[in-house]
Design an enzyme around this catalytic site. Structure first.
Site, PDB file in Angstrom:
ATOM      1  N   ARG A   1       0.841  -1.192   0.000  1.00  0.00           N
ATOM      2  CA  ARG A   1       0.000   0.000   0.000  1.00  0.00           C
ATOM      3  C   ARG A   1       0.877   1.243   0.000  1.00  0.00           C
ATOM      4  O   ARG A   1       1.863   1.318   0.723  1.00  0.00           O
ATOM      5  CB  ARG A   1      -0.881  -0.042   1.248  1.00  0.00           C
ATOM      6  CG  ARG A   1      -1.809   1.125   1.385  1.00  0.00           C
ATOM      7  CD  ARG A   1      -2.938   0.796   2.321  1.00  0.00           C
ATOM      8  NE  ARG A   1      -2.560   0.983   3.728  1.00  0.00           N
ATOM      9  CZ  ARG A   1      -3.409   0.771   4.732  1.00  0.00           C
ATOM     10  NH1 ARG A   1      -4.636   0.329   4.508  1.00  0.00           N
ATOM     11  NH2 ARG A   1      -3.025   0.971   5.969  1.00  0.00           N
TER      12      ARG A   1
ATOM     13  N   ASP B   1      -8.885   5.474  14.086  1.00  0.00           N
ATOM     14  CA  ASP B   1      -7.616   4.905  13.592  1.00  0.00           C
ATOM     15  C   ASP B   1      -7.648   4.735  12.077  1.00  0.00           C
ATOM     16  O   ASP B   1      -6.623   4.453  11.465  1.00  0.00           O
ATOM     17  CB  ASP B   1      -7.307   3.577  14.275  1.00  0.00           C
ATOM     18  CG  ASP B   1      -8.445   2.579  14.152  1.00  0.00           C
ATOM     19  OD1 ASP B   1      -9.562   2.908  14.581  1.00  0.00           O
ATOM     20  OD2 ASP B   1      -8.223   1.483  13.606  1.00  0.00           O
TER      21      ASP B   1
HETATM   22  P1  AMP Z   1      -8.796  -2.420  10.927  1.00  0.00           P
HETATM   23  O1  AMP Z   1     -10.149  -2.870  11.338  1.00  0.00           O
HETATM   24  O2  AMP Z   1      -8.257  -3.172   9.726  1.00  0.00           O
HETATM   25  O3  AMP Z   1      -8.693  -0.942  10.767  1.00  0.00           O
HETATM   26  O4  AMP Z   1      -7.818  -2.846  12.100  1.00  0.00           O
HETATM   27  C1  AMP Z   1      -7.990  -2.454  13.434  1.00  0.00           C
HETATM   28  C2  AMP Z   1      -6.830  -2.956  14.244  1.00  0.00           C
HETATM   29  O5  AMP Z   1      -6.803  -4.397  14.249  1.00  0.00           O
HETATM   30  C3  AMP Z   1      -5.472  -2.546  13.753  1.00  0.00           C
HETATM   31  O6  AMP Z   1      -4.635  -2.367  14.878  1.00  0.00           O
HETATM   32  C4  AMP Z   1      -5.016  -3.729  12.947  1.00  0.00           C
HETATM   33  O7  AMP Z   1      -3.614  -3.804  12.812  1.00  0.00           O
HETATM   34  C5  AMP Z   1      -5.560  -4.863  13.757  1.00  0.00           C
HETATM   35  N1  AMP Z   1      -5.793  -6.067  12.971  1.00  0.00           N
HETATM   36  C6  AMP Z   1      -6.786  -6.261  12.063  1.00  0.00           C
HETATM   37  N2  AMP Z   1      -6.704  -7.501  11.548  1.00  0.00           N
HETATM   38  C7  AMP Z   1      -5.648  -8.115  12.130  1.00  0.00           C
HETATM   39  C8  AMP Z   1      -5.052  -9.424  12.030  1.00  0.00           C
HETATM   40  N3  AMP Z   1      -5.532 -10.343  11.201  1.00  0.00           N
HETATM   41  N4  AMP Z   1      -3.972  -9.661  12.789  1.00  0.00           N
HETATM   42  C9  AMP Z   1      -3.479  -8.747  13.618  1.00  0.00           C
HETATM   43  N5  AMP Z   1      -3.992  -7.517  13.775  1.00  0.00           N
HETATM   44  C10 AMP Z   1      -5.074  -7.200  13.046  1.00  0.00           C
HETATM   45 MG    MG Z   2      -7.395   0.294  10.266  1.00  0.00          MG
END
Ligand code: AMP
Ligand code: MG
Length: 487
Positions: free
Chosen positions: A180, A256
């Site tokens: 990305r 975030d």
């Molecule tokens: P997101 O919903 O993708 O914005 O992610 C929210 C948080 O969850 C962030 O800190 C991500 O890095 C973490 N996160 C999402 N999916 C995973 C995963 N499969 N493994 C580890 N961390 C995750």
């Molecule tokens: Mg995120």
């Protein structure tokens, strides 16, 4: 990493200002090794824009964009951040499945992050596996590239690589890594991480870094941190107005996932609306409808209030005066958003200049659009310049349209049809087309993905033979449509 490969590796020209400016806000983290990386797609146009030697990179792309091979000058890190998720504060999120390889200066002199997503566990992974599946990686690729072609500020996809490993979700899925590119990965949540820890020096360093990187003119202002807040408000108000003008629903507008740069980031359970309904929600995780289409401008203000809170110690030594200063800015968001939205609507409706009646004309068009395909309802307005009868059958509420059209005919620009076709896409990433492309890709067939990506690269030019891409989904698909985070 073997020596011959490293020797052949083209230079990326990394210049990693985040690491330099902001010690203590990240952890060094190498991407995990993957078993059998296979390049799914490389965005050669973007690669060239980043100043990369595409021909030299191509043979190594699977190794590099899986994270198996680090290009010279890469300093992989996981960034710390916090965030309000669906309104509840999580003091520690951070890159749980992403690493920033570094920053490059592109061919236009802009500094851009290159990051891997789905590249393994980090100290911020909590219970997650750090991985991503082919489907969600290609969704982010496709929707991000579509948004860029639509003229919306957005992170971009440089590459997608299949890892050759299986990952466990509700079922076993093929794993992938997305590369990305973003103006930066600074988020509202980055400021919240240090604010929650009372680390005022780090907030100041972050703000200085963000100003230098995104809003250098704020440094010259009498009150630089207020000017910085103003600049983020302006960028985000413009961005959300663009989303609203396209019927785009981000799905997870957590703090975030809101950037400081004003780019769209983190395409998860997002969708473009078909039949216009202000309360539309597609995300399976948004059970309360917090991030429904019509709520996005309100969440804009809510999220920016969270940013303003973190900046209070920088705004004024006197806490009451700091709050007053922040509040004057926050109070302006709704008006700024409305101004941006009206500018978007003037373009979409083919109006030239400004007239006091425009706001009502725009509001009343939206009211008349209820139940009608969002994208076609705007696009086919171009046909109504000469022949309203061609637009009418599209509309669910024809009585409202009939009342509205004469007002618009009296106000529209003489060249409204051209203006409308330049401002309103005919092709958007329709949900059923995206799902069809991702399902086939998950089975190893990227033909539908490639075809859709090619259509979406030129969204404003209607071309023969592409009717299928312009039409709404069949009712049977729409009825139960939800997008899943796929994490
Ligand atoms: P997101 O919903 O993708 O914005 O992610 C929210 C948080 O969850 C962030 O800190 C991500 O890095 C973490 N996160 C999402 N999916 C995973 C995963 N499969 N493994 C580890 N961390 C995750
Ligand atoms: Mg995120």
């Amino acid at each position: 990493m073997t020596a011959p490969e490293t020797a052949d590796m083209p230079a990326f020209g990394f210049d990693n200002s985040y690491i330099r400016d902001l010690p203590g806000t990240f952890v060094a983290q190498r991407p995990a090794r993957v078993a059998a990386p296979r390049l799914l797609r490389l965005n050669t146009v973007l690669a060239a824009e980043l100043g990369l030697d595409v021909a030299a990179l191509q043979p190594l792309a699977a190794q590099v964009f899986s994270g198996n091979l680090l290009p010279p000058g890469a300093e992989p890190i996981a960034q710390a951040y916090a965030g309000h998720q669906f309104g509840g504060f999580s003091p520690q999120l951070g890159d749980g499945r992403a690493v920033l390889l570094g920053e490059v200066i592109d061919s236009q002199g802009r500094r851009r992050d290159i990051a891997l997503k789905g590249s393994g566990r980090t100290p911020f992974s909590r219970n997650g596996d750090g991985l991503a599946a082919v489907g969600p990686v290609l969704r982010e690729y496709l929707v991000g590239e579509a948004m860029a072609a639509l003229g919306v500020p957005t992170s971009r996809a440089l590459a997608a690589v299949a890892t050759g490993q299986q990952i466990l979700r509700d079922r076993v899925l093929p794993g992938a890594v997305l590369t990305r590119v973003a103006a930066s990965h600074l988020r509202v949540g980055t400021f919240q991480f240090f604010s929650a820890r009372g680390a005022v020096d780090q907030i100041r360093a972050l703000a200085d870094h963000a100003i230098a990187r995104h809003y250098p003119e704020a440094a010259q202002a009498g009150a630089p941190y207020l000017a910085f807040l103003d600049a983020v408000i302006a960028a985000q108000a413009r961005l959300i107005a663009q989303w609203m003008g396209l019927g785009f629903i981000h799905g997870v507008m957590n703090t975030d996932n809101m950037t400081i740069s004003g780019e769209t980031i983190d395409y998860g359970p997002c969708a473009f609306m078909e039949a216009y309904a202000p309360g539309a929600v597609y995300s399976s995780i948004d059970r309360q409808g917090r991030y429904a289409y019509a709520n996005q401008p309100l969440i804009l203000g809510w999220n920016l209030a969270r940013l303003a809170e973190t900046l209070l110690p920088l705004l004024d030594a006197d806490p009451d005066r700091a709050v007053d200063a922040a509040n004057t800015r926050l109070d302006s968001i709704a008006g700024q958003y409305r101004t941006e939205w009206l500018a978007v609507m003037r373009r979409k409706l083919g109006l030239a200049g400004e007239s006091p009646e425009d706001a009502a004309l725009a509001d009343d068009f939206m009211a008349a659009l209820a139940g009608t395909d969002f994208t076609l309802g705007f696009r086919r307005l171009a046909d109504a310049v000469d022949d309203p009868a061609r637009l009418r059958p599209l509309f669910a509420d024809r009585a409202a349209l009939d009342l509205w059209l004469p007002r618009w005919q009296a106000r529209r620009a003489p060249d409204a049809a051209d203006r409308i076709r330049r401002a309103n896409p005919i092709y958007i990433p329709r949900n059923h087309l995206v799902e069809e492309a991702l399902a086939a890709a998950t089975e190893g067939d990227l033909a539908a993905f490639d075809a859709l990506l090619a259509v979406l690269a030129d969204p404003f030019t209607e071309r023969p033979g592409l009717d299928r891409y312009a039409l709404p989904a069949p009712e049977s698909f729409t009825a139960g449509y939800r997008t899943f985070c796929g994490t």
